[in-house]
Design a protein around this motif. Structure first.
Motif, PDB file in Angstrom:
ATOM      1  N   GLY A 177       0.777  -1.235   0.000  1.00 61.08           N
ATOM      2  CA  GLY A 177       0.000   0.000   0.000  1.00 61.08           C
ATOM      3  C   GLY A 177       0.809   1.285   0.000  1.00 61.08           C
ATOM      4  O   GLY A 177       0.271   2.343  -0.357  1.00 61.08           O
ATOM      5  N   THR A 178       2.079   1.220   0.401  1.00 59.17           N
ATOM      6  CA  THR A 178       2.893   2.430   0.441  1.00 59.17           C
ATOM      7  C   THR A 178       4.201   2.266  -0.320  1.00 59.17           C
ATOM      8  O   THR A 178       4.433   2.937  -1.321  1.00 59.17           O
ATOM      9  CB  THR A 178       3.189   2.855   1.899  1.00 59.17           C
ATOM     10  OG1 THR A 178       3.926   1.824   2.558  1.00 59.17           O
ATOM     11  CG2 THR A 178       1.914   3.109   2.666  1.00 59.17           C
ATOM     12  N   THR A 179       5.050   1.329   0.125  1.00 65.41           N
ATOM     13  CA  THR A 179       6.397   1.219  -0.442  1.00 65.41           C
ATOM     14  C   THR A 179       6.392   0.998  -1.948  1.00 65.41           C
ATOM     15  O   THR A 179       7.112   1.664  -2.693  1.00 65.41           O
ATOM     16  CB  THR A 179       7.166   0.065   0.233  1.00 65.41           C
ATOM     17  OG1 THR A 179       7.106   0.223   1.648  1.00 65.41           O
ATOM     18  CG2 THR A 179       8.612   0.051  -0.224  1.00 65.41           C
ATOM     19  N   HIS A 180       5.574   0.053  -2.415  1.00 64.56           N
ATOM     20  CA  HIS A 180       5.580  -0.303  -3.834  1.00 64.56           C
ATOM     21  C   HIS A 180       4.268   0.022  -4.539  1.00 64.56           C
ATOM     22  O   HIS A 180       4.035  -0.473  -5.652  1.00 64.56           O
ATOM     23  CB  HIS A 180       5.901  -1.794  -3.991  1.00 64.56           C
ATOM     24  CG  HIS A 180       7.294  -2.157  -3.593  1.00 64.56           C
ATOM     25  ND1 HIS A 180       8.390  -1.855  -4.371  1.00 64.56           N
ATOM     26  CD2 HIS A 180       7.784  -2.775  -2.481  1.00 64.56           C
ATOM     27  CE1 HIS A 180       9.492  -2.287  -3.778  1.00 64.56           C
ATOM     28  NE2 HIS A 180       9.154  -2.839  -2.626  1.00 64.56           N
ATOM     29  N   ARG A 181       3.437   0.847  -3.921  1.00 63.72           N
ATOM     30  CA  ARG A 181       2.139   1.125  -4.542  1.00 63.72           C
ATOM     31  C   ARG A 181       2.290   1.750  -5.920  1.00 63.72           C
ATOM     32  O   ARG A 181       1.611   1.331  -6.875  1.00 63.72           O
ATOM     33  CB  ARG A 181       1.297   2.016  -3.644  1.00 63.72           C
ATOM     34  CG  ARG A 181      -0.007   2.449  -4.309  1.00 63.72           C
ATOM     35  CD  ARG A 181      -1.000   3.050  -3.364  1.00 63.72           C
ATOM     36  NE  ARG A 181      -2.103   3.653  -4.090  1.00 63.72           N
ATOM     37  CZ  ARG A 181      -3.233   4.054  -3.533  1.00 63.72           C
ATOM     38  NH1 ARG A 181      -3.424   3.927  -2.226  1.00 63.72           N
ATOM     39  NH2 ARG A 181      -4.197   4.604  -4.262  1.00 63.72           N
ATOM     40  N   ALA A 182       3.184   2.733  -6.058  1.00 64.70           N
ATOM     41  CA  ALA A 182       3.332   3.407  -7.356  1.00 64.70           C
ATOM     42  C   ALA A 182       3.745   2.417  -8.440  1.00 64.70           C
ATOM     43  O   ALA A 182       3.233   2.457  -9.568  1.00 64.70           O
ATOM     44  CB  ALA A 182       4.346   4.536  -7.235  1.00 64.70           C
ATOM     45  N   MET A 183       4.662   1.522  -8.122  1.00 62.54           N
ATOM     46  CA  MET A 183       5.095   0.527  -9.095  1.00 62.54           C
ATOM     47  C   MET A 183       3.969  -0.431  -9.438  1.00 62.54           C
ATOM     48  O   MET A 183       3.760  -0.786 -10.610  1.00 62.54           O
ATOM     49  CB  MET A 183       6.299  -0.243  -8.551  1.00 62.54           C
ATOM     50  CG  MET A 183       6.875  -1.280  -9.506  1.00 62.54           C
ATOM     51  SD  MET A 183       6.137  -2.934  -9.324  1.00 62.54           S
ATOM     52  CE  MET A 183       6.940  -3.474  -7.793  1.00 62.54           C
ATOM     53  N   LEU A 184       3.216  -0.876  -8.428  1.00 58.28           N
ATOM     54  CA  LEU A 184       2.116  -1.797  -8.666  1.00 58.28           C
ATOM     55  C   LEU A 184       1.054  -1.164  -9.565  1.00 58.28           C
ATOM     56  O   LEU A 184       0.489  -1.830 -10.443  1.00 58.28           O
ATOM     57  CB  LEU A 184       1.494  -2.224  -7.340  1.00 58.28           C
ATOM     58  CG  LEU A 184       2.386  -3.072  -6.424  1.00 58.28           C
ATOM     59  CD1 LEU A 184       1.723  -3.253  -5.056  1.00 58.28           C
ATOM     60  CD2 LEU A 184       2.682  -4.425  -7.046  1.00 58.28           C
ATOM     61  N   GLU A 185       0.793   0.111  -9.365  1.00 54.37           N
ATOM     62  CA  GLU A 185      -0.199   0.804 -10.184  1.00 54.37           C
ATOM     63  C   GLU A 185       0.307   1.011 -11.606  1.00 54.37           C
ATOM     64  O   GLU A 185      -0.411   0.741 -12.579  1.00 54.37           O
ATOM     65  CB  GLU A 185      -0.551   2.150  -9.544  1.00 54.37           C
ATOM     66  CG  GLU A 185      -1.328   2.029  -8.241  1.00 54.37           C
ATOM     67  CD  GLU A 185      -1.559   3.363  -7.576  1.00 54.37           C
ATOM     68  OE1 GLU A 185      -2.675   3.584  -7.065  1.00 54.37           O
ATOM     69  OE2 GLU A 185      -0.628   4.200  -7.544  1.00 54.37           O
ATOM     70  N   ALA A 186       1.548   1.490 -11.734  1.00 46.21           N
ATOM     71  CA  ALA A 186       2.073   1.865 -13.052  1.00 46.21           C
ATOM     72  C   ALA A 186       2.420   0.653 -13.912  1.00 46.21           C
ATOM     73  O   ALA A 186       2.165   0.653 -15.124  1.00 46.21           O
ATOM     74  CB  ALA A 186       3.305   2.756 -12.880  1.00 46.21           C
ATOM     75  N   GLU A 187       2.995  -0.385 -13.303  1.00 51.72           N
ATOM     76  CA  GLU A 187       3.516  -1.494 -14.096  1.00 51.72           C
ATOM     77  C   GLU A 187       2.631  -2.733 -14.098  1.00 51.72           C
ATOM     78  O   GLU A 187       2.736  -3.570 -14.999  1.00 51.72           O
ATOM     79  CB  GLU A 187       4.919  -1.841 -13.613  1.00 51.72           C
ATOM     80  CG  GLU A 187       5.887  -0.667 -13.743  1.00 51.72           C
ATOM     81  CD  GLU A 187       7.321  -1.069 -13.507  1.00 51.72           C
ATOM     82  OE1 GLU A 187       7.678  -2.234 -13.791  1.00 51.72           O
ATOM     83  OE2 GLU A 187       8.091  -0.210 -13.028  1.00 51.72           O
ATOM     84  N   HIS A 188       1.779  -2.877 -13.084  1.00 56.04           N
ATOM     85  CA  HIS A 188       0.890  -4.040 -13.033  1.00 56.04           C
ATOM     86  C   HIS A 188      -0.579  -3.671 -13.207  1.00 56.04           C
ATOM     87  O   HIS A 188      -1.431  -4.566 -13.266  1.00 56.04           O
ATOM     88  CB  HIS A 188       1.076  -4.784 -11.712  1.00 56.04           C
ATOM     89  CG  HIS A 188       2.395  -5.478 -11.594  1.00 56.04           C
ATOM     90  ND1 HIS A 188       2.634  -6.718 -12.145  1.00 56.04           N
ATOM     91  CD2 HIS A 188       3.556  -5.088 -10.986  1.00 56.04           C
ATOM     92  CE1 HIS A 188       3.883  -7.086 -11.870  1.00 56.04           C
ATOM     93  NE2 HIS A 188       4.461  -6.120 -11.182  1.00 56.04           N
TER      94      HIS A 188
END
Length: 278
Positions: free
Chosen positions: A155-166
């Motif tokens: 929800g915080t550390t990798h949220r941007a990556m999860l949204e943009a790439e997945h």
């Protein structure tokens, strides 16, 4: 009320410390809902009676929060064969099935809002969370190497990556507030909750007195136990509060301070009519 049918959702708990309470939590969530599957992941536990509708899955011992996070992110996904999974814990379950909306299924991750996180990073708590297959697979991305705590990782550390790439979609906070509560009291109907300090809102004192002996000493040494003691007194459950603080001292918390002793005194005044705190 007509039972809610959620065949696209697996309900699950991962718990090797208090599996009997985990089973009770699952039963509460199942009381008004028919899930696609219901799974209890535990270790070396034989239920004293049949658990209709619940499949017990043997796993390695979970000895820490880090073990739990690793299991949820790395080992849970292969067990989930439905489009969604509702991940819960012993201290959280469905509270109001009638609060369900299919709008929850439009997102890949939804949990109670974290009030201490900024907008865009505040959804949310993993202890009662709905996750899609897309989220489960995205959480296994090899670039995610530090896995604990798993909900903050997502929800915080990798949220941007999860949204943009997945292409993962996190629910907006307004919808998350309707889905579950944790650190703030509910406003209006809410589907579920997480946190032992919220249990006095949904269970009676006799039930909680039956739950306390099933918890390990590690719980009574925790901050959550202290918060639960306050909640028990706030909901006028003095016998449970007294028993919890007794267990806390027996578990090695020798720092029972003036405030805690005050709680015990307050509990005694509720238990014994006419008594006054000293």
């Amino acid at each position: 009320m007509k039972r809610l049918a959620l065949p696209q959702v697996t309900l699950c708990i991962v718990d090797t410390r208090a599996p009997a309470l985990a089973a009770e939590s699952l039963r509460h969530s199942m009381a008004g809902i028919d899930f696609g599957r219901v799974l209890l992941f535990t270790r070396g536990w034989q239920p004293p009676a049949p658990l209709p509708g619940i499949a017990v899955v043997e796993i390695a011992e979970i000895t820490s929060g880090a073990d739990y996070s690793r299991f949820v992110l790395r080992d849970l996904p292969p067990h989930i064969h439905t489009p969604f999974v509702l991940v819960t814990q012993w201290d959280g379950f469905v509270r109001q099935p009638e609060a369900w909306t299919d709008e929850f299924l439009e997102y890949d991750y939804i949990g109670a809002v974290w009030p201490d996180q900024p907008e865009g990073r505040n959804v949310g708590n993993g202890g009662f969370s709905l996750r899609s297959q897309k989220l489960l697979q995205a959480g296994r991305d090899a670039r995610i190497t530090e896995l604990h705590p798993e909900d903050l990782v997502l929800g915080t550390t990798h949220r941007a990556m999860l949204e943009a790439e997945h292409g993962v979609r996190f629910a907006p906070p307004a919808l998350a507030h309707r889905f579950a509560f944790e650190n703030r009291p509910p406003r209006g109907p809410v589907f579920g909750f997480h946190g032992p300090y919220n249990l006095p809102r949904v269970l009676d004192e006799n039930t909680l007195l039956g739950w306390l002996p099933q918890l390990p000493d590690a719980f009574f040494r925790s901050r959550d136990a202290r918060r639960l003691a306050r909640a028990l007194l706030a909901h006028r459950m003095p016998r449970a509060a007294t028993e919890l603080l007794r267990r806390r001292r027996a578990a090695g918390r020798r720092d029972i301070n003036t405030r805690a002793l005050g709680w015990l005194a307050a509990a005694q005044t509720l238990v014994t009519p006419g008594a006054r705190p000293r």
